[in-house]
Design an enzyme around this catalytic site. Structure first.
Site, PDB file in Angstrom:
ATOM      1  N   ASP B  17       0.870  -1.181   0.000  1.00 34.46           N
ATOM      2  CA  ASP B  17       0.000   0.000   0.000  1.00 34.46           C
ATOM      3  C   ASP B  17       0.905   1.229   0.000  1.00 34.46           C
ATOM      4  OD1 ASP B  17      -1.754   2.068   0.634  1.00 34.46           O
ATOM      5  OD2 ASP B  17      -2.070   1.398   2.709  1.00 34.46           O
ATOM      6  N   THR B  21       3.560   9.241   2.555  1.00 30.74           N
ATOM      7  CA  THR B  21       4.798   9.335   3.323  1.00 30.74           C
ATOM      8  C   THR B  21       5.527   7.988   3.347  1.00 30.74           C
ATOM      9  OG1 THR B  21       3.366   9.192   5.275  1.00 30.74           O
ATOM     10  CG2 THR B  21       4.293  11.338   4.784  1.00 30.74           C
ATOM     11  N   ILE B  23       5.604   3.551   2.608  1.00 28.32           N
ATOM     12  CA  ILE B  23       5.158   2.438   1.759  1.00 28.32           C
ATOM     13  C   ILE B  23       4.969   1.246   2.701  1.00 28.32           C
ATOM     14  CG2 ILE B  23       5.791   0.971  -0.213  1.00 28.32           C
ATOM     15  CD1 ILE B  23       7.689   3.504  -0.948  1.00 28.32           C
ATOM     16  N   TYR B  81     -19.061   8.566  -5.371  1.00 27.91           N
ATOM     17  CA  TYR B  81     -18.008   9.520  -5.018  1.00 27.91           C
ATOM     18  C   TYR B  81     -16.999   9.613  -6.174  1.00 27.91           C
ATOM     19  CZ  TYR B  81     -14.785  11.737  -1.573  1.00 27.91           C
ATOM     20  OH  TYR B  81     -13.956  12.584  -0.864  1.00 27.91           O
ATOM     21  N   ASP B  87      -6.753   3.744  -1.605  1.00 21.24           N
ATOM     22  CA  ASP B  87      -6.601   3.151  -0.262  1.00 21.24           C
ATOM     23  C   ASP B  87      -7.937   3.186   0.495  1.00 21.24           C
ATOM     24  OD1 ASP B  87      -6.402   5.910  -0.283  1.00 21.24           O
ATOM     25  OD2 ASP B  87      -4.781   6.008   1.190  1.00 21.24           O
ATOM     26  N   SER B 105      -1.823  10.624   7.544  1.00 18.92           N
ATOM     27  CA  SER B 105      -1.448  12.022   7.308  1.00 18.92           C
ATOM     28  C   SER B 105      -2.681  12.876   7.008  1.00 18.92           C
ATOM     29  CB  SER B 105      -0.397  12.137   6.208  1.00 18.92           C
ATOM     30  OG  SER B 105      -0.802  11.440   5.064  1.00 18.92           O
TER      31      SER B 105
END
Lengths: 223, 223
Positions: B17, B21, B23, B81, B87, B105
Site C-alpha cells: 500500500d 509518506t 510504503i 463519489y 486506499d 497524514s
C-alpha cells in the site's frame, strides 16, 4: 485605585477590542473594525477603553490615542484556567449560563455556569484549516465552499474537505453544549450559527462584557 | 484480460500500500513499512501486488521491483463519489456495514452500507493540525500531548489545543457513525480508538480489502 472619571452613558466613550488581525471598536451601538495602519484616520475624539491580546496592535493604538485605557485590571472572572485570553474573559463575563464560542482567527469554546468559567478548548480558525489540509496532502488544499446543510454526505474531495472541517467544529461545540444555550461571536459566528439550532449570534458579546466590567469598576454608571 | 498467474495462498505473495509518506507491506500476516529510499534493502523475492496514492513512491517501488503489479483495475467498489483514493476504496471493500476511519497524514471517514460506499469526509491528520493552530496564533503552536480522557475540561492553553483537536475529530466520527460499528486503521487508529466505544482497530484493513480484490479477480484462490 486612583480616582477615575465616571461616565453617565455608553454614548460618551468608545470601547476597543484589540485582536491579532483586526482592531474592533464599539461607539455607542455602532461596531467597526480597523487595521493598525488605519487607526489615525478613524479620528476618535472620545475616551477609549480597551482590551488587547496583541502587543504590536496595542502599541499602534496608543501611538494614535495615547490616553486610551487598558481595562484588563478592572474586573475579575471566576476561573481556574491559567492564561485565558482577555477577550475570552470579557465574552464569558457577558454570559451567566451557557457556551461561549468566539469564531475568529482561532475558535475558542468556553463553558460558563452561574457566572463561573468552567474551562474551554481551542480549534483552529476556519480560514486556518487550509494550512493543515495542505500539509496532509497537496490535493486537500481546496477552496472554501459554504455549505447549506450537513445532511448530504460528500461525494467529491472539495465537499469532503469543507464538510469535514465544518462538521468537526459543529459537533465539537454541540458535544460540549449538550442542551445549553450557545452564544457566538467573531467573524465566522453567523456562518456557524446556521448549523447550531440552540445558538444565538451576539456580535457585541466582548463589548457587552467590557460594559459590565466598566460598570463594576464604577467607570460607567449603572442605569 | 490476459491470463494471470493464480496463487493458492496469501503466503506466496506480498501486498503493498503506497502512501504519501510511507510504503506499507503485508507479507503473510507480517506488516512492515519503508521509506522509498530503503525499498531495495527489503530484498523482497515474492511477487508484489500494490495500490498507490503517490506517483513518486510508486516509481521508486517499480524501480526496485519492476514486476510489481498495480491492482487498482482489478476490482470495483460501488460508489457515487468522484476521486475516492484507492486506499479508501480498499478499506471500504473490507467492510460490509459501518464506518471506516483511516487516520494517517489525513483522516478520512467513510460510510458503507451493505457493501455500498455512501460518501465520506476528510479531516487533517492529527500531526498536521499544528500548522493550522500556528497560523491561528503563535501561542497555539503547542506540543502534542496524549490525553487519557475527555471528561475534564482544559484549564490551560496546551490542554485546550490538544483537547479541541481530539474532541472535534472524535465527535465528528461519532456524529457520522451514530450506532454503527467504527473500523479504524492508519497510524493514529489506536490512539483515537480509545475515545470511541463502538470501534475496533483493524491495522490490516486496507490489506484485507486488497485480499478480497485479488480473490474476486481470481489471482488469489478462495479457500
Amino acid at each position: 485605585m486612583p480616582a477615575r472619571q465616571s461616565f453617565t452613558d455608553l454614548k460618551n466613550l468608545v470601547l476597543c477590542d484589540i485582536g491579532n488581525t483586526h482592531i474592533h471598536f464599539a461607539q455607542n451601538y455602532q461596531l467597526f473594525s480597523s487595521a493598525k495602519e488605519d487607526l489615525k484616520r478613524l479620528g476618535i475624539q472620545k475616551e477609549i477603553f480597551y482590551i488587547s491580546v496583541n502587543e504590536e496592535n496595542e502599541k499602534a493604538l496608543l501611538n494614535c490615542y495615547p490616553n486610551a485605557k487598558n481595562i484588563a485590571g478592572f474586573f475579575h472572572l471566576e476561573t481556574d484556567y491559567i492564561g485565558l485570553g482577555i477577550d475570552r474573559q470579557m465574552a464569558c463575563l457577558a454570559v451567566n449560563n451557557g457556551v461561549v464560542v468566539d469564531a475568529g482567527s482561532a475558535i475558542t469554546i468556553d463553558l460558563v455556569k452561574e457566572g463561573k468559567h468552567l474551562g474551554g478548548c481551542i480549534l483552529p480558525g476556519l480560514a486556518q484549516y487550509i494550512h493543515a489540509y495542505k500539509k496532509s496532502a497537496k490535493i486537500l488544499e481546496q477552496p472554501f465552499k459554504t455549505l447549506d446543510s450537513l445532511e448530504i454526505l460528500p461525494k467529491n474531495t472539495r465537499d469532503a474537505v469543507n464538510y469535514g472541517m465544518i462538521l468537526s467544529v459543529i459537533s465539537c461545540i454541540q458535544h460540549l453544549a449538550k442542551n445549553q444555550k450557545i452564544y457566538l461571536c467573531g467573524g465566522d459566528a453567523k456562518y456557524l450559527s446556521a448549523f447550531l439550532p440552540h445558538s444565538v449570534c451576539k456580535e457585541r458579546l466582548v463589548f457587552d462584557g467590557m460594559e459590565i466590567a466598566l460598570k463594576k469598576a464604577g467607570i460607567l454608571e449603572c442605569k
